[in-house]
Design a protein around this motif. Structure first.
Motif, PDB file in Angstrom:
ATOM      1  N   HIS A  87       0.838  -1.213   0.000  1.00 56.78           N
ATOM      2  CA  HIS A  87       0.000   0.000   0.000  1.00 56.78           C
ATOM      3  C   HIS A  87       0.866   1.253   0.000  1.00 56.78           C
ATOM      4  CE1 HIS A  87       0.358   0.709   4.459  1.00 56.78           C
ATOM      5  NE2 HIS A  87       0.441  -0.598   4.504  1.00 56.78           N
ATOM      6  N   ASP A 125       6.220   1.282   6.677  1.00 57.97           N
ATOM      7  CA  ASP A 125       4.822   0.900   6.449  1.00 57.97           C
ATOM      8  C   ASP A 125       4.170   1.862   5.468  1.00 57.97           C
ATOM      9  OD1 ASP A 125       2.323  -0.210   6.693  1.00 57.97           O
ATOM     10  OD2 ASP A 125       1.873   0.734   8.605  1.00 57.97           O
ATOM     11  N   ASP A 126       4.212   1.650   4.157  1.00 57.68           N
ATOM     12  CA  ASP A 126       4.687   0.425   3.558  1.00 57.68           C
ATOM     13  C   ASP A 126       5.490   0.762   2.306  1.00 57.68           C
ATOM     14  OD1 ASP A 126       4.679  -2.448   3.218  1.00 57.68           O
ATOM     15  OD2 ASP A 126       2.987  -2.274   1.862  1.00 57.68           O
ATOM     16  N   GLU A 159      -5.189   1.211   2.800  1.00 54.57           N
ATOM     17  CA  GLU A 159      -4.943   0.161   3.796  1.00 54.57           C
ATOM     18  C   GLU A 159      -5.051   0.709   5.214  1.00 54.57           C
ATOM     19  OE1 GLU A 159      -3.042  -2.751   6.413  1.00 54.57           O
ATOM     20  OE2 GLU A 159      -2.446  -0.664   6.140  1.00 54.57           O
ATOM     21  N   GLU A 160      -4.582   1.932   5.415  1.00 54.68           N
ATOM     22  CA  GLU A 160      -4.621   2.513   6.761  1.00 54.68           C
ATOM     23  C   GLU A 160      -6.015   3.036   7.083  1.00 54.68           C
ATOM     24  OE1 GLU A 160      -2.214   1.812   8.422  1.00 54.68           O
ATOM     25  OE2 GLU A 160      -0.337   1.937   7.292  1.00 54.68           O
ATOM     26  N   ASP A 186       4.179  -6.538   3.911  1.00 56.95           N
ATOM     27  CA  ASP A 186       3.692  -5.569   4.901  1.00 56.95           C
ATOM     28  C   ASP A 186       3.887  -6.149   6.299  1.00 56.95           C
ATOM     29  OD1 ASP A 186       2.584  -3.196   5.720  1.00 56.95           O
ATOM     30  OD2 ASP A 186       0.515  -3.743   5.297  1.00 56.95           O
TER      31      ASP A 186
HETATM   32 ZN    ZN Z   1       1.040  -1.516   6.307  1.00 54.74          ZN
END
Ligand code: ZN
Length: 460
Positions: A87, A125-126, A159-160, A186
């Motif tokens: 991501h 991340d990431d 994703e977050e 990840d």
């Molecule tokens: Zn992540």
């Protein structure tokens, strides 16, 4: 010199170039949860599309109701294809005053013991992890003009923020995303020198148990000694769930549970995870799981039953001499490979019903669940990837499970019918989601080299 050696040498020679590209990516503040950064999210996606197109991949910025999904697809006719997932969105940065360096001005800073680290939001991340794979492809294409296996790179921007638009995207692009195996970058290594492949994620079943006895709350002076108390009933039932050996006593609860092979268990034992290391930091010292099982087993390959909340009666200040009419518990079970969530739910409910005394009733509210996801320990791609990581790090990769869930892996299985290997080079002290997030330079450099080897190994 083999192709593999030449590609690895190119990775080493081009590390500065790779860092420059990563830094450009890191400078874009692609915070997905904050609408004010929507244009930046798009810009980060477009940056990656341009980079992948530059490699000769068919690269697309796919619109969704939220932030776009990047895809980059090679068509080299290698006969095998991997789907890579990562991501490009990042967590918010506050509290900003705790950053020693501005979060979107990446820098290489020397940490303790002289270890060089890339410091920026998204370094671990990431974005840093995503670029390890992209740079491995770049080096391969530069040296050989091709890749050992075809790649479909899919990098999302939410994703977050819950990945809400990803499942429908997978549905809609099922054919385009077809591959022999999915790779997710990840996750973390076991420690700074030991690579890890995560192959299983526990599932979950949760339920709510409501026990009713009398038809109203009662005075304990008048009825006490004669009337059933639902809090007592419920605690007796909960108390019966675990035997003195830590095993769950519910008949049928363990049906279908798969035992990992002995050599995998031996690998886990060799990790030497002790109660001091694992439980010490949370102020505990005694594991309460099944006797004879290691901590790694307890937290990844064995199912659990937990009470998450339990209430009833009077819980305000002072005392109130009441016998409540209702008591409730929220429970959840972590599930492992082979367990069926519906079967587990039915087993739990049958167990509870069997212990409900006369005059009392029980009702259940919930009972939802999702199964565990696991790659079989004899999957040939797992052995190949593990050997390739061993070549790079000088010791074999450990095969681990995650105690929690990573929803994307379930979607890959359900929607695309793909097994997933989670291979990442982050470290537990990377401070992801926190101020001063970092990614060790070694994670980045050896991460790229690791993917070069994994790609080669998967083709074999
Ligand atoms: Zn992540």
């Amino acid at each position: 010199m083999t192709d593999l050696d030449r590609v690895l040498a190119t990775v080493d020679a081009d590390l500065d170039g790779a860092l420059e590209r990563l830094f450009a990516f890191l400078r874009i503040p692609s915070i997905s949860t904050d609408r004010a950064y929507a244009a930046d999210c798009r810009r980060a996606g477009q940056w990656l599309v341009d980079d992948l197109a530059g490699l000769g991949l068919t690269a697309t910025l796919n619109d969704t109701p939220g932030h776009p999904v990047v895809t980059g697809i090679s068509q080299l006719g290698t006969g095998k294809r991997v789907l890579f997932y990562g991501h490009y969105d990042v967590q918010p940065v506050d509290p900003l005053e705790l950053w020693e360096n501005p979060p979107f001005e990446p820098k290489i800073i020397e940490g303790p013991n002289g270890v060089k680290r890339i410091v920026a939001r998204g370094s671990s991340d990431d974005k840093g992890q995503v670029m390890t794979f992209v740079e491995a492809c770049r080096a391969y294409l530069k040296v050989t003009g091709t890749l050992p296996v075809d790649v479909t790179i899919m990098v999302e921007g939410e994703e977050e923020n819950g990945s809400g638009n990803l499942p429908p995207f997978l549905e809609a692009h099922r054919e385009e995303l077809a591959a022999d195996i999915a790779l997710v970058c990840d996750t973390s290594m076991w420690n700074a020198t030991t690579p890890a492949i995560t192959v299983s994620l526990r599932g979950l079943m949760h339920d709510e148990i409501v026990v009713t006895c009398a038809n109203r709350d009662l005075h304990s002076g008048y009825y006490g000694g004669a009337a059933a108390n639902p809090l007592h009933v419920l605690s007796t039932i909960i108390g019966a769930v675990h035997g003195p050996d830590g095993r769950i006593t519910i008949p049928g609860f363990y049906d279908g549970v798969v035992e990992p092979p002995d050599e995998v268990k031996a690998q886990w034992n060799a990790l030497g995870l002790t109660p001091e290391v694992f439980l010490g930091p949370i102020g505990l010292s005694q594991p309460i799981g099944e006797r004879g099982r290691s901590l790694v087993e307890m937290t990844t390959s064995r199912p659990t039953f937990e009470v998450n909340g339990m209430w009833g009666g009077y819980i305000g200040e002072g005392s109130k001499t009441v016998i409540p009419s209702i008591a409730t518990a929220k429970i959840s079970c972590r599930l492992v490979a082979g367990q069926n969530p519906v079967h587990v739910r039915d087993a739990v409910r049958a167990f509870v019903r069997s212990l409900i005394p006369a005059d009392c009733t029980v009702e259940f509210r919930g009972g939802e669940g999702s199964p565990a996801v696991a790659v079989s320990h004899d999957n040939p791609n797992l052995a190949k990837a593990s050997a390739a990581l061993g070549d790079e790090w000088g010791k074999p990769a450990v095969t681990v499970g995650a105690g929690g869930s990573i929803p994307i892996v379930g979607h890959f299985k359900k929607t695309l019918d793909q097994d997933t290997l989670l291979i990442g080079f982050a470290l537990d002290d990377d401070r992801i989601h926190s101020p001063n997030e970092k990614y060790d330079l070694a994670s980045f450099h050896k991460g790229i080299r690791s993917w070069v080897r994994v790609l080669a190994a998967l083709a074999a």
